[in-house]
Design a protein around this motif. Structure first.
Motif, short mmCIF file in Angstrom:
data_model
loop_
_atom_site.label_atom_id
_atom_site.label_comp_id
_atom_site.label_asym_id
_atom_site.label_seq_id
_atom_site.Cartn_x
_atom_site.Cartn_y
_atom_site.Cartn_z
N TYR A 95 0.83 -1.20 0.00
CA TYR A 95 0.00 0.00 0.00
C TYR A 95 0.87 1.25 0.00
N CYS A 96 0.41 2.28 -0.70
CA CYS A 96 1.01 3.59 -0.50
C CYS A 96 0.04 4.43 0.32
N ALA A 97 0.61 5.34 1.08
CA ALA A 97 -0.17 6.18 1.97
C ALA A 97 0.43 7.58 1.99
N ALA A 98 -0.40 8.56 2.26
CA ALA A 98 0.05 9.95 2.23
C ALA A 98 -0.34 10.67 3.51
N ASP A 111 -3.47 9.60 6.52
CA ASP A 111 -4.84 9.99 6.24
C ASP A 111 -5.39 9.36 4.96
N TYR A 112 -4.52 9.09 4.03
CA TYR A 112 -4.96 8.64 2.71
C TYR A 112 -4.23 7.36 2.32
N TRP A 113 -5.00 6.42 1.79
CA TRP A 113 -4.48 5.11 1.44
C TRP A 113 -4.97 4.69 0.07
N GLY A 114 -4.12 3.95 -0.63
CA GLY A 114 -4.58 3.27 -1.83
C GLY A 114 -5.23 1.95 -1.47
#
Length: 123
Positions: A95-98, A111-114
């Motif tokens: 997963y990438c996350a931001a 806060d944000y995930w693929g």
């Protein structure tokens, strides 16, 4: 809201390589620090590598240091994870996350995930 989409996973033999991509939409990526995580069945989500907003600073967990390389192209709203010398223990959903703050390997800070992409290393 920022949306992230991972791609590039698949089946690879031990010792092989894959390049994962994380593409952002709805907002530009250059405001965010990006971290790649992975999660194998029965395991906690593990932080692997994080990159700063401009890409000048990267961090790696010990298990991937020297094998994985994280980079970003903000003009393309994309972050890349080059994975070399893959081993069966690297099998997981990636997963990438931001997040807007600094790099952190604790998944609770993001806060944000693929949706994730499956990587399977097997002969």
């Amino acid at each position: 809201q920022l949306q992230l989409v991972e791609s590039g996973g698949g089946l690879v033999q031990p010792g092989g390589s894959l390049r994962l991509s994380c593409v952002a939409s709805a907002f530009t990526l250059d405001y965010y620090y990006i971290t790649w995580f992975r999660q194998a069945p029965g395991n906690k989500r593990e932080g692997l590598s994080c990159i700063s907003r401009a890409g000048g600073v990267t961090y790696y967990t010990d298990s991937v240091k020297g094998r994985f390389t994280l980079s970003r192209d903000n003009a393309k709203n994309t972050v890349y994870l080059q994975m070399n010398s893959l081993q069966p223990e690297d099998t997981a959903v990636y997963y990438c996350a931001a997040r807007g703050g600094m790099c952190h390997f604790n998944s609770e800070y993001y806060d944000y995930w693929g949706q994730g992409t499956q990587v399977t290393v097997s002969s």
